[in-house]
Design a protein around this motif. Structure first.
Motif, PDB file in Angstrom:
ATOM      1  N   ASP A 167       0.844  -1.187   0.000  1.00 22.31           N
ATOM      2  CA  ASP A 167       0.000   0.000   0.000  1.00 22.31           C
ATOM      3  C   ASP A 167       0.882   1.240   0.000  1.00 22.31           C
ATOM      4  N   GLY A 168       0.257   2.410   0.018  1.00 21.42           N
ATOM      5  CA  GLY A 168       1.008   3.629  -0.203  1.00 21.42           C
ATOM      6  C   GLY A 168       1.704   4.227   0.997  1.00 21.42           C
ATOM      7  N   THR A 169       1.282   3.866   2.219  1.00 25.26           N
ATOM      8  CA  THR A 169       1.800   4.566   3.405  1.00 25.26           C
ATOM      9  C   THR A 169       2.387   3.663   4.494  1.00 25.26           C
ATOM     10  N   SER A 170       1.996   2.412   4.551  1.00 25.92           N
ATOM     11  CA  SER A 170       2.397   1.554   5.678  1.00 25.92           C
ATOM     12  C   SER A 170       3.893   1.275   5.729  1.00 25.92           C
ATOM     13  N   PHE A 171       4.587   1.455   4.612  1.00 21.54           N
ATOM     14  CA  PHE A 171       6.000   1.107   4.559  1.00 21.54           C
ATOM     15  C   PHE A 171       6.919   2.308   4.783  1.00 21.54           C
ATOM     16  N   LEU A 172       6.336   3.472   5.012  1.00 17.68           N
ATOM     17  CA  LEU A 172       7.159   4.662   5.191  1.00 17.68           C
ATOM     18  C   LEU A 172       8.090   4.564   6.395  1.00 17.68           C
ATOM     19  N   PRO A 173       7.648   4.025   7.554  1.00 16.86           N
ATOM     20  CA  PRO A 173       8.589   3.919   8.685  1.00 16.86           C
ATOM     21  C   PRO A 173       9.784   3.015   8.399  1.00 16.86           C
ATOM     22  N   MET A 202      10.993   2.310   5.471  1.00 15.55           N
ATOM     23  CA  MET A 202      11.805   2.997   4.478  1.00 15.55           C
ATOM     24  C   MET A 202      12.659   4.075   5.140  1.00 15.55           C
ATOM     25  N   GLN A 203      12.101   4.728   6.163  1.00 11.65           N
ATOM     26  CA  GLN A 203      12.883   5.705   6.917  1.00 11.65           C
ATOM     27  C   GLN A 203      14.084   5.046   7.582  1.00 11.65           C
ATOM     28  N   ASP A 250       2.763   6.602  -1.570  1.00  8.35           N
ATOM     29  CA  ASP A 250       2.095   7.898  -1.542  1.00  8.35           C
ATOM     30  C   ASP A 250       3.172   8.985  -1.495  1.00  8.35           C
ATOM     31  N   GLN A 251       3.351   9.688  -2.613  1.00 11.75           N
ATOM     32  CA  GLN A 251       4.443  10.650  -2.719  1.00 11.75           C
ATOM     33  C   GLN A 251       4.289  11.806  -1.734  1.00 11.75           C
ATOM     34  N   GLU A 252       3.070  12.263  -1.550  1.00 11.65           N
ATOM     35  CA  GLU A 252       2.827  13.389  -0.647  1.00 11.65           C
ATOM     36  C   GLU A 252       3.138  13.011   0.796  1.00 11.65           C
ATOM     37  N   ALA A 253       2.671  11.833   1.208  1.00 10.34           N
ATOM     38  CA  ALA A 253       2.940  11.375   2.575  1.00 10.34           C
ATOM     39  C   ALA A 253       4.429  11.166   2.799  1.00 10.34           C
ATOM     40  N   ALA A 254       5.105  10.611   1.787  1.00 11.87           N
ATOM     41  CA  ALA A 254       6.549  10.393   1.906  1.00 11.87           C
ATOM     42  C   ALA A 254       7.290  11.716   2.064  1.00 11.87           C
ATOM     43  N   ALA A 255       6.897  12.709   1.274  1.00  9.34           N
ATOM     44  CA  ALA A 255       7.551  14.019   1.359  1.00  9.34           C
ATOM     45  C   ALA A 255       7.327  14.654   2.725  1.00  9.34           C
ATOM     46  N   GLU A 256       6.108  14.531   3.253  1.00  6.89           N
ATOM     47  CA  GLU A 256       5.799  15.102   4.568  1.00  6.89           C
ATOM     48  C   GLU A 256       6.645  14.480   5.669  1.00  6.89           C
ATOM     49  N   GLN A 257       6.939  13.174   5.523  1.00  7.20           N
ATOM     50  CA  GLN A 257       7.704  12.472   6.552  1.00  7.20           C
ATOM     51  C   GLN A 257       9.200  12.418   6.245  1.00  7.20           C
TER      52      GLN A 257
END
Length: 324
Positions: free
Chosen positions: A106-112, A114-115, A132-139
């Motif tokens: 999905d678009g957001t669950s993997f952001l942590p 990836m961080q 999700d490009q916008e969510a990734a940029a925000e974080q």
């Protein structure tokens, strides 16, 4: 189809590599002959359908040909299991991989996670699905490259195909993938764009079937009951198209209602040749696997790669497939 489990896939890749590699990560791995070996995690959404099995096989073939990489292929046992996929990646990070190639469910669950990769200096290559490009940029989360199909273009191709098949107009039903998966959203949007402002084509239903054959069957059956005049189903994956096709057949509607898929798997090709499936947008998972690994190795060797690396997409006709 014989089920291929996550641990088996990981064991297979390690077995293939065992004669060449010593167990070191974080850029410290070396083969017995002194050649440098990079350890690359290769995480997919599943290993239980043709698309991802082809991707796995191409990755392992590439491992043997490249000679400077250990490819660790793993996937959740259940298709689109976000929690399991995140856990797989966390375990790979603990094993000191040098690079991560993965298909986000999905678009957001993997952001942590990836961080975590960003903080550890581990290049991240997204394959087949992006985030999700916008969510990734925000974080403040970054990735090195996305390798995959232009899904909007794929949807456009399918829409133009419907217009060719139904020049006088049609009632259309759409089966979407899981909400929030950008690849699926783009396939649907690209398809719908083709019909904007054309009153001859009406989208009478749009519902999720969560990428699965079983839900494709159930949802299609309900749509047909509610919309008896529907002419064609556009499905954002082959599995959902197979389910829709089975519902159409069981309801005795095969002569009047058709289905179109997305992936053009081997099963889809056979069904198109038989005239049972109207068509399927063709992706090339082997191309994705090779290009993603080439990108990872290029970066590990100090090079740069494009932020987006496109892979092939087209829609072979029944005549094309019969000629193969």
């Amino acid at each position: 189809m014989k089920k291929v489990r996550r641990l088996l896939a990981g064991a297979l890749s390690l077995t293939l590599a065992a004669a060449l590699f010593t167990g070191c990560g974080g850029g410290d791995g070396a083969a017995a002959d002194g050649a440098h070996k990079y350890k690359i995690g290769f995480v997919l959404n599943t290993l239980e359908n043709d698309f991802y099995i082809t991707m796995r096989d191409a990755a392992l073939d590439y491992q043997e040909q490249a000679g400077n990489a250990e490819i660790i292929v793993q996937a959740p046992e259940k298709f689109i299991d976000v929690n399991d996929e995140v856990e797989i990646i966390e375990n790979l990070l603990a094993k000191n991989i040098d690079a991560l190639v993965f298909s986000p469910a999905d678009g957001t669950s993997f952001l942590p996670v990836m961080q975590q990769c960003n903080e550890m200096g581990i290049p991240v290559i997204l394959i087949n699905n992006t985030i999700d490009q916008e969510a990734a940029a925000e974080q403040g989360v970054e990735y090195t490259s996305y390798v995959g199909t232009n899904n909007v273009q794929g949807g456009n191709i399918a829409g133009e195909f419907v217009k060719e098949q139904y020049p006088d107009g049609a009632e259309i039903a759409i089966l979407t993938g899981s909400p929030g998966v950008q690849a699926g959203d783009e396939r649907v949007q690209g398809f719908k764009d083709i019909f904007a402002g054309d009153p001859k084509y009406r989208i009478v239903a749009e519902q999720t079937a969560n990428w699965t054959r079983d839900e494709g069957y159930d949802v299609a059956q309900n749509i047909i009951l509610a919309n008896p005049g529907v002419d064609v189903f556009y499905c954002a994956s082959d599995l959902m198209a197979f389910g829709a096709m089975e519902a159409i057949d069981q309801m005795g509607k095969s002569s009047s209602i058709k289905a179109i898929g997305f992936d053009c798997s081997d099963e889809a090709k056979d069904l198109i040749r038989q005239g049972k499936l109207l068509g399927s947008v063709a992706q090339y998972p082997d191309d994705m696997a090779v290009k993603s690994l080439e990108a990872a190795l290029a970066v590990l060797e100090g090079g740069t790669v494009d932020k987006y690396i496109a892979t092939k997409i087209d829609m072979p006709t029944k005549a094309d497939l019969e000629a193969q």
